[in-house]
Design a protein around this motif. Structure first.
Motif, PDB file in Angstrom:
ATOM      1  N   HIS A  60       1.708  43.462  74.838  1.00 29.33           N
ATOM      2  CA  HIS A  60       0.269  43.187  74.878  1.00 29.33           C
ATOM      3  C   HIS A  60      -0.027  41.828  74.262  1.00 29.33           C
ATOM      4  CE1 HIS A  60      -4.079  43.900  74.485  1.00 29.33           C
ATOM      5  NE2 HIS A  60      -3.953  43.385  73.268  1.00 29.33           N
ATOM      6  N   GLY A  61       0.588  41.541  73.117  1.00 28.96           N
ATOM      7  CA  GLY A  61       0.315  40.293  72.419  1.00 28.96           C
ATOM      8  C   GLY A  61       0.721  39.071  73.210  1.00 28.96           C
ATOM      9  N   VAL A  62       1.909  39.105  73.797  1.00 27.07           N
ATOM     10  CA  VAL A  62       2.375  37.960  74.592  1.00 27.07           C
ATOM     11  C   VAL A  62       1.460  37.734  75.790  1.00 27.07           C
ATOM     12  CG1 VAL A  62       4.242  37.090  76.062  1.00 27.07           C
ATOM     13  CG2 VAL A  62       4.775  38.115  73.838  1.00 27.07           C
ATOM     14  N   GLN A  63       1.109  38.808  76.478  1.00 31.36           N
ATOM     15  CA  GLN A  63       0.250  38.667  77.661  1.00 31.36           C
ATOM     16  C   GLN A  63      -1.123  38.113  77.304  1.00 31.36           C
ATOM     17  OE1 GLN A  63       0.370  42.608  79.438  1.00 31.36           O
ATOM     18  NE2 GLN A  63       2.606  42.573  79.409  1.00 31.36           N
ATOM     19  N   GLU A  64      -1.724  38.666  76.241  1.00 29.81           N
ATOM     20  CA  GLU A  64      -3.063  38.213  75.840  1.00 29.81           C
ATOM     21  C   GLU A  64      -3.041  36.768  75.348  1.00 29.81           C
ATOM     22  OE1 GLU A  64      -6.282  39.813  75.648  1.00 29.81           O
ATOM     23  OE2 GLU A  64      -5.250  40.978  77.180  1.00 29.81           O
ATOM     24  N   SER A  65      -2.069  36.435  74.522  1.00 32.76           N
ATOM     25  CA  SER A  65      -2.028  35.081  73.963  1.00 32.76           C
ATOM     26  C   SER A  65      -1.666  34.053  75.021  1.00 32.76           C
ATOM     27  CB  SER A  65      -1.040  35.018  72.787  1.00 32.76           C
ATOM     28  OG  SER A  65       0.273  35.382  73.182  1.00 32.76           O
ATOM     29  N   ARG A  66      -0.802  34.410  75.936  1.00 28.49           N
ATOM     30  CA  ARG A  66      -0.467  33.497  77.033  1.00 28.49           C
ATOM     31  C   ARG A  66      -1.692  33.222  77.908  1.00 28.49           C
ATOM     32  NH1 ARG A  66       2.374  30.159  79.618  1.00 28.49           N
ATOM     33  NH2 ARG A  66       2.825  31.411  81.455  1.00 28.49           N
TER      34      ARG A  66
END
Length: 387
Positions: free
Chosen positions: A157-163
């Motif tokens: 979730h974090g990688v997708q949102e931050s990207r």
């Protein structure tokens, strides 16, 4: 006459038993239910242990003021894990074998949680860790539950949102190679990055901390990272080590990339900035809870906590507070202090409108399910990314 006398005697006996239980407890007294708490009250993580204890005691006070447990009261029995394997195993064995606890809250870290899986499984005693987050531990015992989101929920979730918000393409990693959580977080980051052909890992660095938890000089690792020119640096580290990394990175000339910390807390960000102005500027966190979660339940919790303790609630206190509410709900739902009954009730616990900003429940492995959060540093505190 004999029948009448017998009935009168029976009635008198029932009346007496109504006031005195089989263990001598008066009917007007609450039945004590012993629950163990194993946290690091000494060593490198002692401050975290103290904060977690305060959150737990605050939760218990609220519960005892409610009608949730009826005429029962939880009695905490505290033991120091001392941040090492031998001590945490001794603490769990004592609580289960000598003190007869019905369940245990703790430990703090994934490494210490891994150390006690065989003990709780053999003795069929629920253990609920508020903060352990490495992948796969709960699946190794029906009696292990964790109320923190694990890295397999946080990182994708974090990688997708931050990207989506920041569009970075080059990242570096720095990882505590000796810590279970840190290795697990690194593995999750690497798996997620490798799914996206537009992102590359340009430098992978590791370190080890000594027995006291002292962070080493990371100049060599930071030099390698700076030379690779990443957009962001993924930090997989434990507790106070995260503060040290933020500080060392800020002091290192030529390193401009912000840090992404898995479960980096607002408290740790503030501590780093007190030690070195500008530390953690632009940092991100993939996390379970932030003070800025704007829901009625979280606002009420923070207000009550500050009124009671005259302190702002930090992540350790907040997550420990909710862990107590979860475990005690299971004890109440079980309608029994039988360890198996409590385990069965834990499977079905659901906390509506938890302080995490969404409903809380456990998956089939005993790991927490709720909405993860990505925070970004702004003006010295974390705000929810994209809001």
């Amino acid at each position: 006459m004999k029948k009448t006398a017998a009935l009168l005697f029976l009635a008198a006996s029932v009346a007496i038993l109504g006031f005195v239980s089989c263990d001598g407890q008066s009917a007007g007294e609450a039945e004590e239910v012993p629950v163990g708490v194993v946290l690091p009250f000494s060593g490198a993580q002692a401050l975290i242990g103290a904060s977690m204890r305060k959150g737990m005691e605050f939760a218990l006070e609220e519960i005892h003021e409610s009608s949730l447990l009826g005429d029962r009261e939880i009695r905490f029995i505290f033991e120091d894990s001392r941040s090492n394997e031998q001590s945490v195993r001794e603490a769990y064995t004592k609580l289960i074998k000598q003190d007869g606890v019905v369940a245990v809250l703790g430990p703090f870290s994934s490494s210490r949680t891994e150390d006690i899986i065989d003990i709780i499984d053999k003795n069929r005693t629920v253990s609920l860790s508020p903060t352990s987050a490495a992948v796969g531990l709960s699946a190794r015992s029906r009696f292990l539950f964790r109320s923190s989101l694990t890295v397999e929920h946080l990182v994708p979730h974090g990688v997708q949102e931050s990207r989506r918000e920041l569009n970075y393409t080059k990242v570096a990693t720095i990882t505590n190679a000796d810590d279970t959580f840190s290795r697990s977080a690194y593995d999750a980051v690497k798996r997620e990055i490798q799914k996206d052909p537009e992102i590359s890992i340009v430098s992978e660095q590791t370190y080890t901390a000594d027995a006291s938890g002292e962070l080493p000089d990371l100049s060599g690792q930071l030099s390698e990272i700076a030379a690779a020119g990443p957009d962001y640096i993924f930090m997989s580290a434990q507790g106070r080590e995260r503060v040290g990394i933020l500080v060392q990175a800020e002091r290192f000339d030529g390193l401009e990339a912000p840090i992404i910390g898995i479960l980096l807390t607002t408290d740790e960000l503030e501590d780093a900035q007190e030690e070195e102005a500008g530390a953690g500027e632009g940092a991100l966190t993939f996390t379970s809870w932030l003070p800025v979660i704007d829901t009625p339940e979280n606002r009420k919790f923070r207000s009550r906590y500050k009124r009671k303790t005259e302190e702002e609630a930090g992540s350790s206190a907040a997550r420990s507070y909710e862990a107590v509410r979860i475990l005690v709900r299971a004890i109440a739902d079980a309608g029994s202090t039988d360890r198996e009954a409590i385990r069965d009730a834990m499977e079905n616990v659901r906390i509506e409108n938890s302080i995490y900003g969404s409903d809380f429940y456990f998956d089939l492995n005993g790991d927490a399910v709720y909405e993860p959060i990505v925070g970004i540093e702004q003006d010295g505190e974390f705000k929810v990314l994209g809001r």
